[in-house]
Design an enzyme around this catalytic site. Structure first.
Site, short mmCIF file in Angstrom:
data_model
loop_
_atom_site.label_atom_id
_atom_site.label_comp_id
_atom_site.label_asym_id
_atom_site.label_seq_id
_atom_site.Cartn_x
_atom_site.Cartn_y
_atom_site.Cartn_z
N HIS A 1 0.34 5.77 0.92
CA HIS A 1 -0.52 6.83 1.43
C HIS A 1 -0.22 8.14 0.71
O HIS A 1 0.93 8.42 0.36
CB HIS A 1 -0.30 7.02 2.94
CG HIS A 1 -0.37 5.75 3.73
ND1 HIS A 1 -1.50 4.98 3.80
CD2 HIS A 1 0.56 5.10 4.47
CE1 HIS A 1 -1.27 3.93 4.56
NE2 HIS A 1 -0.03 3.97 4.98
N GLN B 1 0.83 -1.21 0.00
CA GLN B 1 0.00 0.00 0.00
C GLN B 1 0.86 1.25 0.00
O GLN B 1 2.08 1.20 0.20
CB GLN B 1 -0.89 0.00 1.24
CG GLN B 1 -0.11 -0.07 2.54
CD GLN B 1 -0.99 -0.21 3.78
OE1 GLN B 1 -1.09 0.70 4.58
NE2 GLN B 1 -1.63 -1.38 3.92
N GLU C 1 4.06 8.52 8.29
CA GLU C 1 4.07 7.74 9.52
C GLU C 1 5.49 7.31 9.87
O GLU C 1 6.41 7.42 9.07
CB GLU C 1 3.16 6.50 9.36
CG GLU C 1 3.57 5.61 8.21
CD GLU C 1 2.50 4.59 7.85
OE1 GLU C 1 1.71 4.20 8.71
OE2 GLU C 1 2.48 4.16 6.68
N ARG D 1 -4.36 0.51 -1.70
CA ARG D 1 -3.78 -0.83 -1.83
C ARG D 1 -3.49 -1.15 -3.29
O ARG D 1 -4.33 -0.89 -4.17
CB ARG D 1 -4.74 -1.88 -1.26
CG ARG D 1 -4.94 -1.80 0.25
CD ARG D 1 -5.73 -3.00 0.78
NE ARG D 1 -7.12 -2.95 0.40
CZ ARG D 1 -8.11 -2.51 1.18
NH1 ARG D 1 -7.85 -2.05 2.40
NH2 ARG D 1 -9.36 -2.50 0.76
N HIS E 1 4.75 0.31 0.69
CA HIS E 1 5.25 -0.51 1.79
C HIS E 1 4.24 -1.59 2.20
O HIS E 1 3.07 -1.55 1.80
CB HIS E 1 5.54 0.37 3.01
CG HIS E 1 4.31 1.06 3.54
ND1 HIS E 1 3.83 2.24 3.03
CD2 HIS E 1 3.45 0.72 4.54
CE1 HIS E 1 2.75 2.61 3.69
NE2 HIS E 1 2.49 1.70 4.61
#
Length: 208
Positions: free
Chosen positions: A89, A87, A107, A179, A159
């Site tokens: 982001h 996936q 993140e 995804r 990742h």
């Protein structure tokens, strides 16, 4: 002001039944995430004062006169028995323009035991479409972080968290996830958006 957060669990198909027992899950389904601190609409945690008074996290924002849509940081405990999806982001700009969300999702992960992760350092280009599952899996660079390792995952990094992994995730308050491969589980994929947001990264610059 000292506050105690009240965790909330999130059941995930790749999760851990032992984690659910540890946090008192009533369901027998696997628990993949424990949201330790969140003001996100999907799962909102509460905080408790030393006197036992329970507050919504928005009350904390008001106490400090923070004029923002919601608390910007989200903390999770993640425990995986299987691979999560491969996936990516979006960054803040894409999230605001396309998804009408205040933030994208950068993140970082602090590992609580020896774990397995996969990173794809090269961006996916439109001329690679349609994506071939075997090809995308082969592009994963597999790493085995140890207890105490810290990994930075900027928005746009393709990742996947792997099996037998446990980590604390500190992220922007966003649940925007695109995804590209989900190990034949049948969940929706978001290939077109993933291609738009994926970026080149230098893996050596992500590990601390």
């Amino acid at each position: 002001m000292i506050l105690k957060t009240i965790p909330k669990i999130r059941e995930m198909i790749w999760g851990d039944r032992e984690l659910g027992k540890l946090f008192g899950a009533k369901s027998e389904k696997p628990v993949g995430e424990v949201w330790l601190l969140s003001d996100h609409p999907l799962i909102t945690t509460e905080v408790q004062t030393l006197s036992g008074k329970t507050l919504h996290i928005n009350s904390v924002l008001e106490s400090f006169n923070l004029n923002i849509e919601r608390f910007p940081i989200l903390l999770k405990l993640i425990s995986a028995k299987e691979w999560l999806s491969i996936q990516v982001h979006p960054d803040d700009s894409f999230a605001r323009k396309i998804e009408k969300e205040p933030w994208g999702k950068t993140e970082c992960w602090f590992f609580l035991k020896k774990s397995t992760i996969g990173l794809i350092p090269e961006k996916i280009n439109p001329d690679e479409l349609p994506l071939k599952p075997d090809k995308i899996k082969k592009r994963l660079k597999i790493l085995h972080p140890q207890y105490g390792d810290f990994l930075y995952i900027p928005a746009g990094t393709m990742h996947a968290i792997g099996p037998e992994s446990m980590l604390i995730e500190i992220q922007q308050s966003s649940d925007l996830t695109y995804r590209v491969y989900d190990w034949e589980r049948g969940r929706d994929l978001h290939i077109e958006k993933a291609v738009l947001v994926s970026k080149n990264v230098n893996i050596d610059n992500l590990i601390y």
